[in-house]
Design an enzyme around this catalytic site. Structure first.
Site, PDB file in Angstrom:
ATOM      1  N   CYS A 140      30.946  41.136  45.181  1.00  0.00           N
ATOM      2  CA  CYS A 140      30.321  40.463  46.326  1.00  0.00           C
ATOM      3  C   CYS A 140      29.568  41.464  47.219  1.00  0.00           C
ATOM      4  O   CYS A 140      28.405  41.245  47.571  1.00  0.00           O
ATOM      5  CB  CYS A 140      31.384  39.728  47.123  1.00  0.00           C
ATOM      6  SG  CYS A 140      32.867  40.704  47.445  1.00  0.00           S
ATOM      7  N   HIS A 220      33.003  40.018  54.647  1.00  0.00           N
ATOM      8  CA  HIS A 220      32.830  41.465  54.805  1.00  0.00           C
ATOM      9  C   HIS A 220      31.678  41.681  55.799  1.00  0.00           C
ATOM     10  O   HIS A 220      30.745  40.877  55.856  1.00  0.00           O
ATOM     11  CB  HIS A 220      32.409  42.120  53.493  1.00  0.00           C
ATOM     12  CG  HIS A 220      33.334  41.865  52.337  1.00  0.00           C
ATOM     13  ND1 HIS A 220      34.608  42.345  52.277  1.00  0.00           N
ATOM     14  CD2 HIS A 220      33.129  41.203  51.164  1.00  0.00           C
ATOM     15  CE1 HIS A 220      35.173  42.006  51.119  1.00  0.00           C
ATOM     16  NE2 HIS A 220      34.291  41.303  50.433  1.00  0.00           N
TER      17      HIS A 220
HETATM   18  P1  NAD Z   1      42.020  34.843  41.716  1.00  0.00           P
HETATM   19  O1  NAD Z   1      43.308  35.543  41.665  1.00  0.00           O
HETATM   20  O2  NAD Z   1      41.719  33.967  42.885  1.00  0.00           O
HETATM   21  O3  NAD Z   1      41.842  33.951  40.411  1.00  0.00           O
HETATM   22  C1  NAD Z   1      42.136  34.400  39.135  1.00  0.00           C
HETATM   23  C2  NAD Z   1      42.713  33.235  38.350  1.00  0.00           C
HETATM   24  O4  NAD Z   1      42.912  33.635  36.979  1.00  0.00           O
HETATM   25  C3  NAD Z   1      44.072  32.782  38.870  1.00  0.00           C
HETATM   26  O5  NAD Z   1      44.073  31.374  38.927  1.00  0.00           O
HETATM   27  C4  NAD Z   1      45.069  33.319  37.828  1.00  0.00           C
HETATM   28  O6  NAD Z   1      46.201  32.487  37.704  1.00  0.00           O
HETATM   29  C5  NAD Z   1      44.232  33.245  36.570  1.00  0.00           C
HETATM   30  N1  NAD Z   1      44.686  34.169  35.506  1.00  0.00           N
HETATM   31  C6  NAD Z   1      45.683  35.086  35.531  1.00  0.00           C
HETATM   32  N2  NAD Z   1      45.733  35.762  34.360  1.00  0.00           N
HETATM   33  C7  NAD Z   1      44.768  35.252  33.568  1.00  0.00           C
HETATM   34  C8  NAD Z   1      44.314  35.539  32.266  1.00  0.00           C
HETATM   35  N3  NAD Z   1      44.879  36.496  31.526  1.00  0.00           N
HETATM   36  N4  NAD Z   1      43.272  34.829  31.772  1.00  0.00           N
HETATM   37  C9  NAD Z   1      42.684  33.883  32.501  1.00  0.00           C
HETATM   38  N5  NAD Z   1      43.052  33.570  33.764  1.00  0.00           N
HETATM   39  C10 NAD Z   1      44.086  34.254  34.281  1.00  0.00           C
HETATM   40  O7  NAD Z   1      40.898  35.960  41.548  1.00  0.00           O
HETATM   41  P2  NAD Z   1      39.406  35.907  42.063  1.00  0.00           P
HETATM   42  O8  NAD Z   1      39.374  36.338  43.481  1.00  0.00           O
HETATM   43  O9  NAD Z   1      38.770  34.622  41.691  1.00  0.00           O
HETATM   44  O10 NAD Z   1      38.791  37.121  41.227  1.00  0.00           O
HETATM   45  C11 NAD Z   1      38.342  36.957  39.913  1.00  0.00           C
HETATM   46  C12 NAD Z   1      37.380  38.089  39.599  1.00  0.00           C
HETATM   47  O11 NAD Z   1      36.255  37.958  40.473  1.00  0.00           O
HETATM   48  C13 NAD Z   1      37.945  39.499  39.838  1.00  0.00           C
HETATM   49  O12 NAD Z   1      37.380  40.368  38.885  1.00  0.00           O
HETATM   50  C14 NAD Z   1      37.437  39.843  41.212  1.00  0.00           C
HETATM   51  O13 NAD Z   1      37.328  41.228  41.433  1.00  0.00           O
HETATM   52  C15 NAD Z   1      36.083  39.178  41.190  1.00  0.00           C
HETATM   53  N6  NAD Z   1      35.534  38.858  42.510  1.00  0.00           N
HETATM   54  C16 NAD Z   1      36.342  38.349  43.480  1.00  0.00           C
HETATM   55  C17 NAD Z   1      35.802  38.080  44.718  1.00  0.00           C
HETATM   56  C18 NAD Z   1      36.658  37.568  45.829  1.00  0.00           C
HETATM   57  O14 NAD Z   1      36.356  37.867  46.971  1.00  0.00           O
HETATM   58  N7  NAD Z   1      37.703  36.797  45.572  1.00  0.00           N
HETATM   59  C19 NAD Z   1      34.438  38.289  44.973  1.00  0.00           C
HETATM   60  C20 NAD Z   1      33.635  38.748  43.931  1.00  0.00           C
HETATM   61  C21 NAD Z   1      34.198  39.040  42.696  1.00  0.00           C
END
Ligand code: NAD
Length: 338
Positions: A140, A220
């Site tokens: 992000c 942020h």
């Molecule tokens: P999150 O924890 O909210 O969601 C992840 C989901 O995947 C959960 O529902 C979890 O139960 C599930 N999960 C767990 N193990 C798994 C597996 N082996 N296979 C498939 N699903 C599985 O995480 P998020 O915040 O959505 O982040 C996801 C990705 O996006 C990360 O790489 C993060 O760095 C990136 N990201 C997050 C944000 C943010 O601010 N949340 C912003 C940009 C990028």
């Protein structure tokens, strides 16, 4: 129709899934969940085909009486592109599964290093992803930095970029992480990883970043300092930002004194989940002093990468120009198209 699956149905996955549903040229083939809960129940209610991550989680869904269609491997048979939205650092585990299924993959910024053939920010390097097997939509913060710095670089040239990032502690639904009452250096060693991440997209940019976490969950806030190649006024920079895709300008005089006001604007706009897809720059913060530009920018961490994921799907699938894809995405998500 491009058939899309989403692996991981959390903060990013749920948003990308809903955004895919809004595209006229895409079909959401399904999403995966690790365990049954209110999020999987809501997916079912929305008519989204639900898949379990693996056999163990399939059993848990069946025991809970959920209408689950199979596992990730079954979903992969039904898609052209999989969007990996699983937790940080799980990309290396998932990559061989996607490769074995012969499915193109999109990873998120935190999935891990060296997973993809290119890093991706639609307005900067859509073309680099064309025909590739896998791309990584950058984080992000990196997305926000790329959008604004690229806009100013194109207008007047940027010889050096420096940014200090006040990062939100965690996402609003997460009760396990802090800080509650501290500012946490993230990391203590400098510079932070955001600079090299930006350089994966804007390859020739001289950029150094530093970051710390603050006790907030919603956005942020970046303090940006850019050394300019050409002489420019603040009006030149404001004009460049106003013309930039997926960047919006707000003004302190209109009541935008904090990130809370930006989130309130998203609510007023009627955005789903209050999502602010645009990098938001304070117009009145934009200043030029001794050939250097200064500005504040806010980034809604849950939302800013959603349009990038949609464009990345089209870039991998092929047959679209950057302009055509971004226009479709922006129209479907209610983003002012530039
Ligand atoms: P999150 O924890 O909210 O969601 C992840 C989901 O995947 C959960 O529902 C979890 O139960 C599930 N999960 C767990 N193990 C798994 C597996 N082996 N296979 C498939 N699903 C599985 O995480 P998020 O915040 O959505 O982040 C996801 C990705 O996006 C990360 O790489 C993060 O760095 C990136 N990201 C997050 C944000 C943010 O601010 N949340 C912003 C940009 C990028």
């Amino acid at each position: 129709m491009i058939r899309v699956g989403v692996n991981g149905y959390g903060t990013i996955g749920r948003r990308v899934a809903d955004a895919v549903k809004r595209q006229g040229d895409m079909e959401l083939a399904g999403v995966t969940k690790t365990r049954p809960d209110y999020k999987s129940q809501m997916a079912e209610k929305k008519g989204i085909p639900l898949y379990a991550v693996d056999m163990k989680s399939l059993e848990a869904f069946r025991a809970a009486g959920a209408n689950v269609k199979g596992t990730l491997n079954d979903l992969l048979q039904r898609v052209d592109v999989i969007v990996d939205a699983a937790p940080e650092d799980t990309g290396p585990l998932n990559k061989p599964i996607y490769q074995q299924a012969g499915v193109k993959a999109i990873y998120q910024g935190g999935a891990g290093d060296g997973l993809a053939d290119a890093s991706f920010v639609a307005q900067c390097n859509f073309e680099e992803a064309l025909g590739k097997q896998a791309v990584q939509v950058v984080s992000c913060n990196t997305t926000g930095l790329c959008r604004t710095i690229n806009a100013i670089d194109r207008a007047v040239g940027v010889t050096k970029a420096r940014a200090v990032l006040a990062r939100r502690a965690t996402d609003p639904d997460d009760v396990k992480k802090g800080p509650i009452d501290a500012v946490v250096l993230d990391p203590t060693t400098l510079p932070s990883h955001h600079g090299p991440d930006v350089k994966a997209v804007l390859k020739d940019l001289n950029i150094v970043t530093m970051a710390f976490k603050v006790p907030t969950t919603h956005m942020h806030l970046h303090s940006l300092i850019l050394s300019l190649r050409k002489q420019a006024t603040r009006e030149d920079l404001v004009a460049a930002l106003e013309a930039a895709p997926r960047v919006q300008l707000v003004d302190g005089k209109s009541g935008f004194k904090s990130t809370a006001a930006i989130m309130d604007l998203a609510r007023e706009m009627g955005r789903p989940r209050n999502d602010m897809y645009e990098a938001t720059v304070w117009k009145d913060s934009v200043s030029v002093v001794d050939g250097e530009a200064y500005m504040f920018m806010a980034v809604h961490q849950e939302a800013i990468v959603v349009p990038e994921n949609i464009d990345a799907i089209r870039a991998l699938y092929g047959g679209y120009t950057r302009e055509a894809s971004m226009k479709l995405t922006d129209a479907a998500l209610g983003i002012a198209h530039r």
